[in-house]
Design an enzyme around this catalytic site. Structure first.
Site, PDB file in Angstrom:
ATOM      1  N   SER A 152       0.863  -1.180   0.000  1.00  0.00           N
ATOM      2  CA  SER A 152       0.000   0.000   0.000  1.00  0.00           C
ATOM      3  C   SER A 152       0.898   1.228   0.000  1.00  0.00           C
ATOM      4  O   SER A 152       2.068   1.150   0.384  1.00  0.00           O
ATOM      5  CB  SER A 152      -0.872   0.003   1.256  1.00  0.00           C
ATOM      6  OG  SER A 152      -1.473   1.266   1.490  1.00  0.00           O
ATOM      7  N   TYR A 207      -2.414  -0.683  10.356  1.00  0.00           N
ATOM      8  CA  TYR A 207      -2.384  -0.939   8.908  1.00  0.00           C
ATOM      9  C   TYR A 207      -1.067  -0.456   8.316  1.00  0.00           C
ATOM     10  O   TYR A 207      -0.400  -1.179   7.570  1.00  0.00           O
ATOM     11  CB  TYR A 207      -3.567  -0.236   8.246  1.00  0.00           C
ATOM     12  CG  TYR A 207      -3.675  -0.478   6.762  1.00  0.00           C
ATOM     13  CD1 TYR A 207      -4.217  -1.649   6.263  1.00  0.00           C
ATOM     14  CD2 TYR A 207      -3.233   0.491   5.845  1.00  0.00           C
ATOM     15  CE1 TYR A 207      -4.323  -1.870   4.895  1.00  0.00           C
ATOM     16  CE2 TYR A 207      -3.338   0.275   4.481  1.00  0.00           C
ATOM     17  CZ  TYR A 207      -3.874  -0.911   4.013  1.00  0.00           C
ATOM     18  OH  TYR A 207      -3.970  -1.122   2.666  1.00  0.00           O
TER      19      TYR A 207
END
Length: 255
Positions: free
Chosen positions: A148, A161
């Site tokens: 990501s 995350y």
């Protein structure tokens, strides 16, 4: 040159392969000629992906997996080997960002942190580890980790995350060193993609606009726009690429 992108005679396992980015990658791998094993926790959803691939003339086998469970991961790789004789490509796409893991550091629930680590980081490592023998026996084994932009830069209020995606980038680099020259290991780092994963953010007009303002291409990606780079990294077109992280983020990390 086009033949370099051909994945015929390759077997690709795609975790989180029932929807969103994972489904697009599974279908993209199949369109490039690979036999695909999409896997997720929901059997019915995976079977729909397999049906779609077969309708388009591809080969696919449905599998279920909980990447946070080591035995489930072992069963997934065994199912792929039984169905197609081996594993040449592992795409670690399964990921979570639960509500309990969101917020300022003092507000993060530690159970949410643990779940995020178990799926996003431990699960990806376990899948690559379980497939190690097949990958090393393959003529061109590859691992593609779906990281990501949160693995390259910080994102507010998404601490678990971001930590796991940074960790996945680190594992990509260290695993590439240990498995070279037999297995290539790379990652894609998507920006914000129009999937169910970010539905909550998109429902808030202010947050949605702030994300678009931060993205030079001024739009969210379609899942298929992540599939192409993943196919590239799995193919011989990327035969001299390992330990790399390809940002597919509409320019997010260029700022």
């Amino acid at each position: 040159m086009q033949d370099q992108f051909d994945l015929s005679d390759r077997v690709a396992v795609v975790t989180g392969g029932s929807r969103g980015i994972g489904r697009a990658i599974a279908e993209g791998m199949a369109a490039a000629g690979a036999s695909v094993v999409p896997a997720s926790r929901t059997t019915a959803d995976v079977e729909r992906v397999v049906e779609s691939i077969r309708e388009d003339g591809g080969e696919a086998h449905a599998a279920t997996v909980d990447v946070a469970d080591a035995e489930s991961v072992e069963s997934l790789i065994a199912a792929a080997e039984d169905a197609f004789g081996g594993v040449d490509v592992v795409v670690n796409n399964a990921g979570v960002n639960p509500d309990g893991a969101l917020g300022k550091p003092e507000d993060v629930d530690l159970d949410g942190l643990d779940l995020t680590v178990d799926v996003n980081l431990r699960g990806a490592f376990a899948c690559a580890q379980a497939a190690a023998e097949s990958l090393q026996e393959s003529d061109g084994g590859t691992v593609v980790n779906v990281a990501s932009v949160g693995g390259l830069v910080g994102l507010p209020r998404q601490h678990p995350y971001v930590a796991t995606k940074h960790g996945l980038v680190g594992i990509t680099k260290s695993m590439a060193l240990d498995w070279a020259p037999d297995v290539r290991v790379n990652a894609v780092a998507p920006g914000y993609v129009a999937t169910e994963f970010i539905e909550g953010a998109l429902e808030n007009d202010s947050i949605k606009q702030s994300l678009l303002d931060r993205t030079p291409l001024e739009r969210f990606a379609d899942p298929e726009e992540i599939a192409g780079p993943a196919v590239f990294l799995a193919s011989d077109a990327a035969s001299y690429v390992t330990g790399s992280v390809l940002a597919v983020d509409g320019g997010w990390t260029a700022k």
